[in-house]
Write an enzyme that holds these catalytic residues in place. Structure first.
Site, PDB file in Angstrom:
ATOM      1  N   GLY A 174      38.101  49.861  49.526  1.00  0.00           N
ATOM      2  CA  GLY A 174      38.078  51.204  48.965  1.00  0.00           C
ATOM      3  C   GLY A 174      38.800  51.351  47.648  1.00  0.00           C
ATOM      4  O   GLY A 174      39.061  52.468  47.207  1.00  0.00           O
ATOM      5  N   GLY A 194      40.637  45.362  39.445  1.00  0.00           N
ATOM      6  CA  GLY A 194      40.340  43.960  39.680  1.00  0.00           C
ATOM      7  C   GLY A 194      39.159  43.790  40.619  1.00  0.00           C
ATOM      8  O   GLY A 194      38.482  44.755  40.990  1.00  0.00           O
ATOM      9  N   THR A 222      37.734  50.826  44.648  1.00  0.00           N
ATOM     10  CA  THR A 222      36.915  51.461  43.608  1.00  0.00           C
ATOM     11  C   THR A 222      36.954  52.977  43.746  1.00  0.00           C
ATOM     12  O   THR A 222      37.101  53.697  42.749  1.00  0.00           O
ATOM     13  CB  THR A 222      35.468  50.946  43.674  1.00  0.00           C
ATOM     14  OG1 THR A 222      35.459  49.541  43.410  1.00  0.00           O
ATOM     15  CG2 THR A 222      34.600  51.650  42.641  1.00  0.00           C
ATOM     16  N   LYS A 269      36.604  47.987  34.435  1.00  0.00           N
ATOM     17  CA  LYS A 269      36.504  46.846  35.348  1.00  0.00           C
ATOM     18  C   LYS A 269      36.050  45.658  34.515  1.00  0.00           C
ATOM     19  O   LYS A 269      34.898  45.607  34.077  1.00  0.00           O
ATOM     20  CB  LYS A 269      35.513  47.121  36.475  1.00  0.00           C
ATOM     21  CG  LYS A 269      35.333  45.904  37.373  1.00  0.00           C
ATOM     22  CD  LYS A 269      35.097  46.288  38.807  1.00  0.00           C
ATOM     23  CE  LYS A 269      35.122  45.039  39.685  1.00  0.00           C
ATOM     24  NZ  LYS A 269      35.184  45.372  41.101  1.00  0.00           N
TER      25      LYS A 269
END
Length: 212
Positions: free
Chosen positions: A15, A101, A17, A33
């Site tokens: 989760g 990441g 993102t 990103k």
């Protein structure tokens, strides 16, 4: 220079993102990103654009867009791409920047470099996202140890999932790390419901005052 924050996780698919979208939106900042692996479904950058409320120009393009949903080192090899990790420099912006990441700390970018190597070089404070489900204590404490061993500063840990008071407590106590808050699973997941859940679970000033 404005605030820059790296969001990483104890694992993939936890989760981070969605958390990154909420954080970037709450900071009214930028999102980046560096490496996207997997293009068939909605990408993480597209998810952040949909959920964060940020203007399109605040969601920066990826440095590498790789077709296969796999570890970046493998996805790059399958695409015939060389990831030039030395050229992955974090942009400087006039507003806060959230850098997300891929997967966990030791995900390989190449056959010789991991994401943790990149974070150690960047020297930018990290938010560690962790599940609240069974197994999170070991995963979280291992990740905290790995970050500390490489001298990477932590803003704190953000839990994702349903409340688990004892797991959250033992991780923060044994890891000697700041608990930033908890983001529950949000349903339905929309820009508005995510913004409300993040505001209920976190104090935005905690992300601006530097490592604990």
């Amino acid at each position: 220079m404005s605030t820059r924050i790296v969001v990483t996780g104890t694992d993939t698919g936890i989760g981070k993102t969605v958390f990154s979208a909420a954080l970037a939106g709450a900071l009214d900042g930028f999102y980046w990103k560096p490496i996207q692996a997997g293009l068939d479904d909605e990408t993480d950058t597209q998810t952040v654009l949909r959920l964060s409320g940020l203007a399109a120009e605040r969601v920066l393009p990826e440095a590498y867009r790789l077709r296969t949903p796999a570890s970046p080192h493998l996805a790059a090899e399958l695409d015939g791409v060389t990831i030039e990790h030395q050229a992955l420099l974090v942009p400087e912006k006039d507003r806060p920047l959230v850098v997300e990441g891929a997967g966990g700390l030791l995900v390989p970018l190449t056959r010789t470099i991991t994401y943790l190597d990149l974070m150690a070089r960047w020297r930018i404070p990290v938010v560690l996202c962790a599940r609240t489900a069974l197994g999170t204590i070991n995963h979280s404490l291992l990740s905290v140890e790995a970050l500390r061993a490489r001298g990477v500063a932590m803003l704190g840990i953000a839990f994702i999932g349903e409340e688990n008071v004892e797991s959250e407590r033992i991780i923060t106590e044994m890891g000697k790390v700041r608990r930033l808050g908890r983001l529950p699973h949000v349903a339905p997941l929309t820009r508005d419901t995510l913004r409300e859940a993040f505001a209920d679970g976190f104090a935005i000033d905690d992300f601006l005052k530097g490592p604990a």
